[in-house]
Write a protein that holds these residues in place. Structure first.
Motif, PDB file in Angstrom:
ATOM      1  N   TRP A   1      -4.950 -72.631  32.181  1.00  0.00           N
ATOM      2  CA  TRP A   1      -6.142 -72.338  30.952  1.00  0.00           C
ATOM      3  C   TRP A   1      -7.565 -71.770  31.287  1.00  0.00           C
ATOM      4  O   TRP A   1      -8.325 -72.271  31.831  1.00  0.00           O
ATOM      5  CB  TRP A   1      -5.562 -73.089  29.408  1.00  0.00           C
ATOM      6  CG  TRP A   1      -4.379 -73.928  29.318  1.00  0.00           C
ATOM      7  CD1 TRP A   1      -3.301 -73.878  29.935  1.00  0.00           C
ATOM      8  CD2 TRP A   1      -4.327 -74.471  28.360  1.00  0.00           C
ATOM      9  NE1 TRP A   1      -2.499 -74.217  29.503  1.00  0.00           N
ATOM     10  CE2 TRP A   1      -2.692 -74.362  27.567  1.00  0.00           C
ATOM     11  CE3 TRP A   1      -5.319 -74.292  27.069  1.00  0.00           C
ATOM     12  CZ2 TRP A   1      -2.178 -74.997  26.866  1.00  0.00           C
ATOM     13  CZ3 TRP A   1      -4.869 -75.330  25.656  1.00  0.00           C
ATOM     14  CH2 TRP A   1      -3.224 -75.824  25.967  1.00  0.00           C
ATOM     15  N   SER A   2      -7.536 -70.910  30.417  1.00  0.00           N
ATOM     16  CA  SER A   2      -9.159 -70.874  30.281  1.00  0.00           C
ATOM     17  C   SER A   2      -9.859 -71.308  29.053  1.00  0.00           C
ATOM     18  O   SER A   2      -8.942 -72.094  28.309  1.00  0.00           O
ATOM     19  CB  SER A   2      -9.135 -68.936  29.581  1.00  0.00           C
ATOM     20  OG  SER A   2      -8.998 -68.978  27.933  1.00  0.00           O
ATOM     21  N   MET A   3     -11.223 -71.626  29.330  1.00  0.00           N
ATOM     22  CA  MET A   3     -12.025 -72.661  29.219  1.00  0.00           C
ATOM     23  C   MET A   3     -12.109 -72.214  27.336  1.00  0.00           C
ATOM     24  O   MET A   3     -11.736 -73.658  27.234  1.00  0.00           O
ATOM     25  CB  MET A   3     -13.312 -73.116  28.975  1.00  0.00           C
ATOM     26  CG  MET A   3     -14.319 -74.098  28.755  1.00  0.00           C
ATOM     27  SD  MET A   3     -13.618 -75.558  29.058  1.00  0.00           S
ATOM     28  CE  MET A   3     -14.539 -76.088  30.438  1.00  0.00           C
TER      29      MET A   3
ATOM     30  N   VAL B   1     -12.141 -82.425  35.100  1.00  0.00           N
ATOM     31  CA  VAL B   1     -12.095 -81.395  34.887  1.00  0.00           C
ATOM     32  C   VAL B   1     -11.637 -80.698  35.729  1.00  0.00           C
ATOM     33  O   VAL B   1     -12.662 -80.427  35.991  1.00  0.00           O
ATOM     34  CB  VAL B   1     -13.365 -80.682  33.559  1.00  0.00           C
ATOM     35  CG1 VAL B   1     -12.708 -79.056  33.197  1.00  0.00           C
ATOM     36  CG2 VAL B   1     -13.126 -81.201  32.008  1.00  0.00           C
ATOM     37  N   ALA B   2     -10.774 -79.914  36.146  1.00  0.00           N
ATOM     38  CA  ALA B   2     -10.550 -78.798  37.578  1.00  0.00           C
ATOM     39  C   ALA B   2     -10.597 -77.975  37.036  1.00  0.00           C
ATOM     40  O   ALA B   2      -9.425 -76.762  36.526  1.00  0.00           O
ATOM     41  CB  ALA B   2      -9.565 -79.405  38.008  1.00  0.00           C
ATOM     42  N   ARG B   3     -11.009 -77.198  38.388  1.00  0.00           N
ATOM     43  CA  ARG B   3     -10.613 -75.309  38.281  1.00  0.00           C
ATOM     44  C   ARG B   3     -10.761 -74.348  39.595  1.00  0.00           C
ATOM     45  O   ARG B   3     -10.977 -75.201  40.125  1.00  0.00           O
ATOM     46  CB  ARG B   3     -12.372 -74.815  36.999  1.00  0.00           C
ATOM     47  CG  ARG B   3     -13.122 -75.620  35.826  1.00  0.00           C
ATOM     48  CD  ARG B   3     -14.121 -74.919  34.881  1.00  0.00           C
ATOM     49  NE  ARG B   3     -15.001 -75.937  34.179  1.00  0.00           N
ATOM     50  CZ  ARG B   3     -15.867 -74.791  33.350  1.00  0.00           C
ATOM     51  NH1 ARG B   3     -16.724 -74.111  34.149  1.00  0.00           N
ATOM     52  NH2 ARG B   3     -15.993 -75.235  31.916  1.00  0.00           N
ATOM     53  N   ASP B   4      -9.974 -74.083  38.558  1.00  0.00           N
ATOM     54  CA  ASP B   4     -10.156 -72.873  39.992  1.00  0.00           C
ATOM     55  C   ASP B   4     -11.215 -72.418  40.330  1.00  0.00           C
ATOM     56  O   ASP B   4     -11.932 -71.953  39.248  1.00  0.00           O
ATOM     57  CB  ASP B   4      -8.478 -72.513  40.205  1.00  0.00           C
ATOM     58  CG  ASP B   4      -7.934 -71.135  38.994  1.00  0.00           C
ATOM     59  OD1 ASP B   4     -10.003 -70.579  38.542  1.00  0.00           O
ATOM     60  OD2 ASP B   4      -7.681 -70.359  38.194  1.00  0.00           O
ATOM     61  N   THR B   5     -11.101 -70.964  41.419  1.00  0.00           N
ATOM     62  CA  THR B   5     -11.622 -69.652  41.557  1.00  0.00           C
ATOM     63  C   THR B   5     -12.242 -69.084  40.916  1.00  0.00           C
ATOM     64  O   THR B   5     -13.315 -68.721  40.039  1.00  0.00           O
ATOM     65  CB  THR B   5     -11.851 -69.359  43.199  1.00  0.00           C
ATOM     66  OG1 THR B   5      -9.816 -68.557  42.818  1.00  0.00           O
ATOM     67  CG2 THR B   5     -11.448 -70.741  44.101  1.00  0.00           C
TER      68      THR B   5
ATOM     69  N   GLY C   1     -11.757 -69.829  37.248  1.00  0.00           N
ATOM     70  CA  GLY C   1     -13.128 -70.547  35.912  1.00  0.00           C
ATOM     71  C   GLY C   1     -11.788 -71.044  34.722  1.00  0.00           C
ATOM     72  O   GLY C   1     -11.895 -71.925  34.450  1.00  0.00           O
ATOM     73  N   LEU C   2      -9.816 -71.032  35.625  1.00  0.00           N
ATOM     74  CA  LEU C   2      -9.516 -71.200  34.574  1.00  0.00           C
ATOM     75  C   LEU C   2      -9.342 -73.157  35.084  1.00  0.00           C
ATOM     76  O   LEU C   2      -9.608 -73.805  35.906  1.00  0.00           O
ATOM     77  CB  LEU C   2      -8.544 -70.957  34.948  1.00  0.00           C
ATOM     78  CG  LEU C   2      -8.224 -68.857  35.313  1.00  0.00           C
ATOM     79  CD1 LEU C   2      -6.577 -69.315  35.156  1.00  0.00           C
ATOM     80  CD2 LEU C   2      -7.856 -68.662  33.215  1.00  0.00           C
TER      81      LEU C   2
END
Length: 111
Positions: free
Chosen positions: A72-74, A14-18, A20-21
């Motif tokens: 995408w947003s969580m 699960v990869a999230r950007d800065t 939180g997307l």
């Protein structure tokens, strides 16, 4: 499964950007493809979460040319899980665990 074709372990990140997307990788799959999980399989699926990623240049190999990366947003990703929009079960499981716990695996340097 036979001894000639041993099961291979897999990893789901699960990869999230800065912000939180969540990064979702998609590709064209046959509309009526069949996918099955074998309950007796010794293969393991390792779930990880990566946070605070930044987007760099995208370099796809020839076998990856059909892939599309979107952020995408969580909450939107979880909504897609609840609507059955994922083909393989490990991705939704990873998203649900990351959403529920906030994290489920960290690199040793983060501990």
């Amino acid at each position: 499964m036979t001894d000639h074709h041993p099961a291979r372990d897999a990893s789901v990140v699960v990869a999230r950007d800065t912000d939180g997307l969540v990064a979702l990788l998609s590709a064209h799959f046959p509309r009526h493809g069949a996918y099955a999980m074998t309950l007796g399989s010794p293969a393991r699926v390792h779930l990880f979460e990566a946070r605070h990623l930044t987007l760099g240049p995208q370099e796809l190999t020839p076998t990856e040319q059909d892939f599309t990366l979107s952020w995408w947003s969580m909450s939107d990703a979880i909504d897609a899980v609840s609507r059955g929009r994922f083909l393989l079960p490990a991705g939704p499981l990873a998203l649900l665990l990351a959403d529920r716990t906030g994290h489920f695996s960290r690199a040793p340097s983060d501990r």
